[in-house]
Design a protein around this motif. Structure first.
Motif, PDB file in Angstrom:
ATOM      1  N   UNK A  75     -10.651   6.460 -66.271  1.00 46.79           N
ATOM      2  CA  UNK A  75     -11.718   7.467 -66.239  1.00 46.79           C
ATOM      3  C   UNK A  75     -12.235   7.646 -64.814  1.00 46.79           C
ATOM      4  N   UNK A  78      -9.696   9.503 -62.774  1.00 48.15           N
ATOM      5  CA  UNK A  78      -9.629  10.923 -63.125  1.00 48.15           C
ATOM      6  C   UNK A  78     -10.721  11.683 -62.365  1.00 48.15           C
ATOM      7  N   UNK A 105     -21.013   9.023 -67.288  1.00 51.32           N
ATOM      8  CA  UNK A 105     -20.126   9.139 -68.450  1.00 51.32           C
ATOM      9  C   UNK A 105     -20.273   7.932 -69.373  1.00 51.32           C
ATOM     10  N   UNK A 109     -21.658   8.039 -73.317  1.00 51.40           N
ATOM     11  CA  UNK A 109     -20.820   7.606 -74.433  1.00 51.40           C
ATOM     12  C   UNK A 109     -21.215   6.230 -74.976  1.00 51.40           C
ATOM     13  N   UNK A 111     -21.190   3.398 -73.617  1.00 51.66           N
ATOM     14  CA  UNK A 111     -20.237   2.345 -73.264  1.00 51.66           C
ATOM     15  C   UNK A 111     -20.863   1.457 -72.198  1.00 51.66           C
ATOM     16  N   UNK A 159      -5.380   4.501 -75.770  1.00 52.01           N
ATOM     17  CA  UNK A 159      -6.308   5.227 -76.627  1.00 52.01           C
ATOM     18  C   UNK A 159      -5.574   5.969 -77.738  1.00 52.01           C
TER      19      UNK A 159
ATOM     20  N   UNK B  86     -17.822   5.958 -78.783  1.00 51.89           N
ATOM     21  CA  UNK B  86     -17.846   5.821 -77.335  1.00 51.89           C
ATOM     22  C   UNK B  86     -16.457   5.893 -76.724  1.00 51.89           C
ATOM     23  N   UNK B  87     -15.510   5.243 -77.378  1.00 52.68           N
ATOM     24  CA  UNK B  87     -14.143   5.203 -76.866  1.00 52.68           C
ATOM     25  C   UNK B  87     -13.500   6.587 -76.928  1.00 52.68           C
ATOM     26  N   UNK B  89     -15.106   9.315 -76.797  1.00 53.11           N
ATOM     27  CA  UNK B  89     -15.796  10.071 -75.742  1.00 53.11           C
ATOM     28  C   UNK B  89     -15.172   9.811 -74.379  1.00 53.11           C
ATOM     29  N   UNK B  90     -14.844   8.543 -74.124  1.00 47.99           N
ATOM     30  CA  UNK B  90     -14.216   8.195 -72.853  1.00 47.99           C
ATOM     31  C   UNK B  90     -12.832   8.828 -72.748  1.00 47.99           C
ATOM     32  N   UNK B  91     -12.113   8.827 -73.871  1.00 46.96           N
ATOM     33  CA  UNK B  91     -10.796   9.456 -73.893  1.00 46.96           C
ATOM     34  C   UNK B  91     -10.913  10.945 -73.552  1.00 46.96           C
ATOM     35  N   UNK B  93     -13.322  12.310 -71.930  1.00 44.10           N
ATOM     36  CA  UNK B  93     -13.769  12.441 -70.537  1.00 44.10           C
ATOM     37  C   UNK B  93     -12.598  12.346 -69.562  1.00 44.10           C
ATOM     38  N   UNK B  94     -11.637  11.471 -69.878  1.00 38.45           N
ATOM     39  CA  UNK B  94     -10.453  11.332 -69.013  1.00 38.45           C
ATOM     40  C   UNK B  94      -9.675  12.647 -69.005  1.00 38.45           C
ATOM     41  N   UNK B  95      -9.463  13.210 -70.185  1.00 37.46           N
ATOM     42  CA  UNK B  95      -8.706  14.459 -70.267  1.00 37.46           C
ATOM     43  C   UNK B  95      -9.473  15.608 -69.615  1.00 37.46           C
TER      44      UNK B  95
END
Lengths: 178, 104
Positions: A75, A78, A105, A109, A111, A159, B86-87, B89-91, B93-95
């Protein structure tokens, strides 16, 4: 090293301050600013209210390919890659800005913060030297961090293909690694 | 009558969007490019718009903002409830971070 211009000096102090605020280790500051070690120590104590932690920096690339750290590190990269491509920033500016966006971020989320600024900085170095690289997941086409020698032809990210025990670890706060 | 109201709503949305965009760009351009998903060229134009110009642009019958992500994967992740939120969401966010336009 003595700096000739007061303006340059102020810029260096500002840069060091923002890194210290984000929790960067002294080694990062020494490598990214031209301030003397004494001044950096003073600055660190003034901002953090304590002496910087001593000892070596984490130097292994393995951490970045374990499940949860990999998500966080990918992340961050990116965001960093986008930053670098879209505007003319120098390396460390881009790292600081991207790291702040990464923190946002994580918060959005719910996290825990897995990646410290020091690790983020190491990560960019690892990518630069080719010890780590980014590869696209064949399922979601997201780009993720892998080791240089990893096989990536049929790569599926952590993921898209979650390991069965993924995420069932201790409280994120206790896993926070520096 | 109804379309009049719709035009008003479009103008309001445009106005908020343009003002926010300008604010972001003036505060930190590099960060704004990430947040807005626009190129530096467009950002430069937006930055220089006067209030009068913004009002005029906002008053058209088209929305000045659009959905940034055409990828269904991103939307599926964002609305995901089954997986750990959350995970997912992170996925997403990466995309999403990757989908930003590159500098020309």
């Amino acid at each position: 090293m003595r700096l000739s211009s007061v303006v340059d000096d102020a810029a260096e102090v500002r840069r060091a301050s923002s890194l210290i605020e984000l929790g960067a280790r002294l080694q990062v500051l020494e490598s990214e600013t031209r301030l003397s070690r004494e001044r950096l120590l003073k600055l660190y104590k003034e901002i953090q209210g304590k002496s910087p932690p001593k000892g070596m920096l984490p130097f292994s690339t393995d951490w970045f390919v374990t499940w949860m750290p990999n998500i966080h590190a990918s992340l961050f990269m990116a965001i960093y890659n986008t930053m670098i491509k879209s505007s003319a920033l120098d390396d460390i500016e881009a790292i600081v800005k991207s790291y702040r966006l990464y923190l946002e971020q994580c918060k959005a989320n719910d996290l825990g913060i897995e990646l410290s600024i020091t690790r983020a900085w190491r990560l960019v170095r690892f990518i630069d030297t080719g010890m780590l690289k980014m590869t696209a997941c064949t399922k979601c086409s997201g780009r993720f961090i892998v080791r240089d020698h990893d096989l990536t032809r049929h790569y599926v990210c952590g993921l898209c293909h979650m390991p069965s025990r993924a995420g069932h670890t201790k409280d994120p706060a206790t896993r926070l690694a520096h | 009558m109804k379309s009049e109201q719709l035009l008003d709503e479009i103008r309001d949305a445009n106005l908020s969007y343009l003002i926010l965009a300008q604010h972001l760009i003036r505060q930190d351009k590099a960060e704004a490019l990430y947040r807005l998903g626009i190129s530096e060229e467009v950002a430069d134009v937006l930055e220089g718009l006067s209030t009068g110009q913004i009002l005029k642009i906002a008053a058209g019958n088209m929305l000045m903002c659009r959905f940034r992500f055409d990828d269904a994967t991103v939307w599926n992740l964002l609305r995901n409830h089954t997986r750990e939120r959350g995970v997912a969401g992170a996925h997403a966010a990466i995309l999403m971070a990757q989908a930003l336009p590159e500098a020309a």
